[in-house]
Design a protein around this motif. Sequence first.
Motif, short mmCIF file in Angstrom:
data_model
loop_
_atom_site.label_atom_id
_atom_site.label_comp_id
_atom_site.label_asym_id
_atom_site.label_seq_id
_atom_site.Cartn_x
_atom_site.Cartn_y
_atom_site.Cartn_z
N SER A 1 -2.89 8.49 -7.39
CA SER A 1 -4.32 8.77 -7.38
C SER A 1 -4.57 9.86 -6.33
CB SER A 1 -5.10 7.50 -7.05
OG SER A 1 -4.62 6.91 -5.87
N ASN B 1 -6.90 10.53 -4.14
CA ASN B 1 -7.59 10.26 -2.86
C ASN B 1 -6.66 10.33 -1.66
OD1 ASN B 1 -6.72 7.79 -4.42
ND2 ASN B 1 -6.65 7.06 -2.32
N SER C 1 -10.46 5.81 -4.77
CA SER C 1 -9.90 6.78 -5.71
C SER C 1 -11.01 7.68 -6.26
CB SER C 1 -9.24 6.04 -6.88
OG SER C 1 -8.16 5.28 -6.42
N HIS D 1 -6.18 -0.20 1.05
CA HIS D 1 -6.57 0.52 -0.15
C HIS D 1 -8.05 0.59 -0.40
CE1 HIS D 1 -2.60 0.77 -2.12
NE2 HIS D 1 -3.22 1.68 -2.83
MG MG Z 1 -3.86 4.99 -5.27
#
Ligand code: MG
Length: 316
Positions: free
Chosen positions: A142, A144, A150, A229
Amino acid sequence: MNFTQFKNPVSVIVILKMLKVGAPVAVPTETVYGLAAPISNETALRRIFEIKGRPADNPIIVHIGEMGQLTEVASIPDLLLATVEKLTTAFWPGPLTLVLPANRSVSSIVTAGLDTVAVRMPNHPVFLQILRELGEPLAAPSANPSGAPSPTRWEHVEADYQGTVAVVDGGECTVGIESTVILPTVNEIIVLRQGSISEQELREATNLPVRVGGSELEQGASPGTRHRHYAPRTPVRLVYSENELTDILKLHDNCAVLSSSTSVLHTIQLHLTQQSLYDVLRKADNLEVTEILVHCTDDVMGNTALMDRIRRASER
Ligand code: MG
Ligand code: TXA
């Protein structure tokens, strides 16, 4: 250091040129935007980790544009062939990632030194066009910065990297959360990361038992799930009822409320769905509120993949 400033969004032609010279670029997928580099270019692969600030022990998903590329990156044991075929027929192109034994040719930067490789065929017309014209699989996490929400629109990538990463406009991602990651085995399917493809769908497609992996060993098999995350800068709190929400807002009202409810609960309120999650987390984060309150209604609670992202966003 790369101080190039891109005038985003750039065209597919620019993206292809950059990939050919080995520069990572941001591309749309149906799940979230990814930061992509050709799997054969180790310099470009290393740049992905630098740009994201990603820990080197977190392997990257390989994206393929045609089925023939699967066996270029993975060696599927005979005993797993039928199951893999059922899964790819049912869900590809789409938001399902398969963890399979890696071919020796796959760079250890992609696999983070594991003997497996995670592969998926994405279902996005722009990304599929890029993959097919390039003719080589693309490794892409992803897009980000590591740990942040994300991106689900090209503007999110632009906000994260301020023109230093080229991004192509593929519209808003339709799925909105990352792919389901599974480890298919002879006896069962182990879910390493939940996503929009559910355990029930996996069971129906394979006739095998499906289990959400929980042991430390299995989490070790998907290192990314160990890391922090999806969290915005503003603290995120989960709220389970309208009464609780009202009580909190009475004490301090400089909060953003994310809710799937269409009733007006607060002056600063954003509409929460699986597709909009990252967009509303990012919007709320830019509002200078002291807290983001996520209203956990029954429909949100019933979506375990969405709840997984919301819980992680609230972890400090
Ligand atoms: Mg990710
Ligand atoms: O939807 C998605 O999967 C998006 C788009 C861009 O395709 N990609 C994505 O990548 O979410 P990333 O890097 O943010 O998450 C990949 C996850 C991580 O949890 C990583 O640990 C796991 O997949 N993974 C990658 N390779 C693996 C492997 N060989 N074995 C086990 N887990 C692996």
